[in-house]
Design an enzyme around this catalytic site. Sequence first.
Site, PDB file in Angstrom:
ATOM      1  N   GLY A   1       0.841  -1.193   0.000  1.00 47.05           N
ATOM      2  CA  GLY A   1       0.000   0.000   0.000  1.00 47.05           C
ATOM      3  C   GLY A   1       0.873   1.239   0.000  1.00 47.05           C
ATOM      4  O   GLY A   1       1.976   1.231   0.542  1.00 47.05           O
TER       5      GLY A   1
ATOM      6  N   GLN B   1       3.296   9.918   0.784  1.00 47.47           N
ATOM      7  CA  GLN B   1       4.559   9.205   1.000  1.00 47.47           C
ATOM      8  C   GLN B   1       5.551   9.434  -0.133  1.00 47.47           C
ATOM      9  O   GLN B   1       6.728   9.091  -0.004  1.00 47.47           O
ATOM     10  CB  GLN B   1       4.302   7.700   1.150  1.00 47.47           C
ATOM     11  CG  GLN B   1       3.510   7.337   2.399  1.00 47.47           C
ATOM     12  CD  GLN B   1       3.305   5.845   2.499  1.00 47.47           C
ATOM     13  OE1 GLN B   1       2.333   5.330   1.985  1.00 47.47           O
ATOM     14  NE2 GLN B   1       4.229   5.140   3.127  1.00 47.47           N
TER      15      GLN B   1
ATOM     16  N   CYS C   1       5.456   0.081   7.372  1.00 45.57           N
ATOM     17  CA  CYS C   1       5.168   1.229   6.521  1.00 45.57           C
ATOM     18  C   CYS C   1       6.424   1.560   5.738  1.00 45.57           C
ATOM     19  O   CYS C   1       7.521   1.589   6.311  1.00 45.57           O
ATOM     20  CB  CYS C   1       4.752   2.426   7.386  1.00 45.57           C
ATOM     21  SG  CYS C   1       4.384   3.918   6.437  1.00 45.57           S
ATOM     22  N   LEU C   2       6.280   1.809   4.448  1.00 42.92           N
ATOM     23  CA  LEU C   2       7.437   2.165   3.623  1.00 42.92           C
ATOM     24  C   LEU C   2       8.108   3.441   4.127  1.00 42.92           C
ATOM     25  O   LEU C   2       9.294   3.641   3.879  1.00 42.92           O
ATOM     26  CB  LEU C   2       7.010   2.333   2.159  1.00 42.92           C
ATOM     27  CG  LEU C   2       6.657   1.027   1.427  1.00 42.92           C
ATOM     28  CD1 LEU C   2       6.056   1.337   0.058  1.00 42.92           C
ATOM     29  CD2 LEU C   2       7.881   0.138   1.282  1.00 42.92           C
TER      30      LEU C   2
ATOM     31  N   HIS D   1      -4.888   1.993   7.158  1.00 38.86           N
ATOM     32  CA  HIS D   1      -3.514   2.494   7.288  1.00 38.86           C
ATOM     33  C   HIS D   1      -3.251   3.607   6.269  1.00 38.86           C
ATOM     34  O   HIS D   1      -2.698   4.664   6.623  1.00 38.86           O
ATOM     35  CB  HIS D   1      -2.536   1.324   7.088  1.00 38.86           C
ATOM     36  CG  HIS D   1      -1.088   1.681   7.101  1.00 38.86           C
ATOM     37  ND1 HIS D   1      -0.216   1.266   8.091  1.00 38.86           N
ATOM     38  CD2 HIS D   1      -0.341   2.423   6.241  1.00 38.86           C
ATOM     39  CE1 HIS D   1       0.994   1.753   7.826  1.00 38.86           C
ATOM     40  NE2 HIS D   1       0.956   2.449   6.706  1.00 38.86           N
ATOM     41  N   GLU D   2      -3.671   3.398   5.028  1.00 41.83           N
ATOM     42  CA  GLU D   2      -3.407   4.394   3.975  1.00 41.83           C
ATOM     43  C   GLU D   2      -4.265   5.642   4.149  1.00 41.83           C
ATOM     44  O   GLU D   2      -3.794   6.763   3.900  1.00 41.83           O
ATOM     45  CB  GLU D   2      -3.610   3.777   2.588  1.00 41.83           C
ATOM     46  CG  GLU D   2      -2.705   2.582   2.260  1.00 41.83           C
ATOM     47  CD  GLU D   2      -1.230   2.824   2.525  1.00 41.83           C
ATOM     48  OE1 GLU D   2      -0.777   3.981   2.440  1.00 41.83           O
ATOM     49  OE2 GLU D   2      -0.527   1.845   2.842  1.00 41.83           O
TER      50      GLU D   2
ATOM     51  N   HIS E   1      -2.690   7.999   6.483  1.00 39.19           N
ATOM     52  CA  HIS E   1      -1.658   8.838   5.855  1.00 39.19           C
ATOM     53  C   HIS E   1      -2.259  10.133   5.293  1.00 39.19           C
ATOM     54  O   HIS E   1      -1.641  11.200   5.368  1.00 39.19           O
ATOM     55  CB  HIS E   1      -0.968   8.095   4.705  1.00 39.19           C
ATOM     56  CG  HIS E   1       0.147   7.195   5.121  1.00 39.19           C
ATOM     57  ND1 HIS E   1       1.280   7.655   5.752  1.00 39.19           N
ATOM     58  CD2 HIS E   1       0.316   5.857   4.986  1.00 39.19           C
ATOM     59  CE1 HIS E   1       2.099   6.633   5.979  1.00 39.19           C
ATOM     60  NE2 HIS E   1       1.534   5.527   5.529  1.00 39.19           N
TER      61      HIS E   1
END
Length: 174
Positions: free
Chosen positions: A45, A50, A95-96, A137-138, A141
Amino acid sequence: MNLSIVEYPDKRLREKSKKVEVFNKELHDLLDAMYPIMVNTNGIGLAAIQVAHAKQVLILNIPEEDGEQPIENLIEMINPLITQKDGEIIYQEGCLSVPSFYEDITRFENITVNFQDRDANTKTLEANGLLSVAIQHEIDHLNGMLFIDKLSYARRKKFEKEYKRMLKEKKTSN
Ligand code: QAP
Ligand code: CO
């Protein structure tokens, strides 16, 4: 478009993403550039913030049983809004933008999300399990929220210590 992943503690991750009003080539170029970044960094994701674009845009590609991530399974969401939520699920998230750190997070098990696709068509999706976790989660962000914000005070402190040490090691190994 040349994109790179913004990593914690970069303040840009705290920005609130703006609603997309224009569904033009610029939006499509952003979406097209996000996909290879996500896959090449082993992500499932990715939110636009990000990659330093404060727009309400996210993509998801949940792996299948065999670990494959065929592009047919790619989900693109513009202006997502959760309209129903219930139940509880605990999942070990990463998370990236917070590399090499994973922790159990509690979220809603079942959600209904309204969103638009890249051509501005309105869609509704019911999700549970990993897909539900990933969407929540996204969407966090898009509101400037990271999964580490959901940790207990003690675990957050432990994270900050470990993460700082990791950043230091990264620097000195260069
Ligand atoms: C969000 O996360 C998510 O630390 C997507 O070194 C997480 O793709 C949704 C990743 C858990 C559902 C469950 C993290 C890759 C990828 C790392 C990701 C790393 C390399 C995280
Ligand atoms: Co993330």
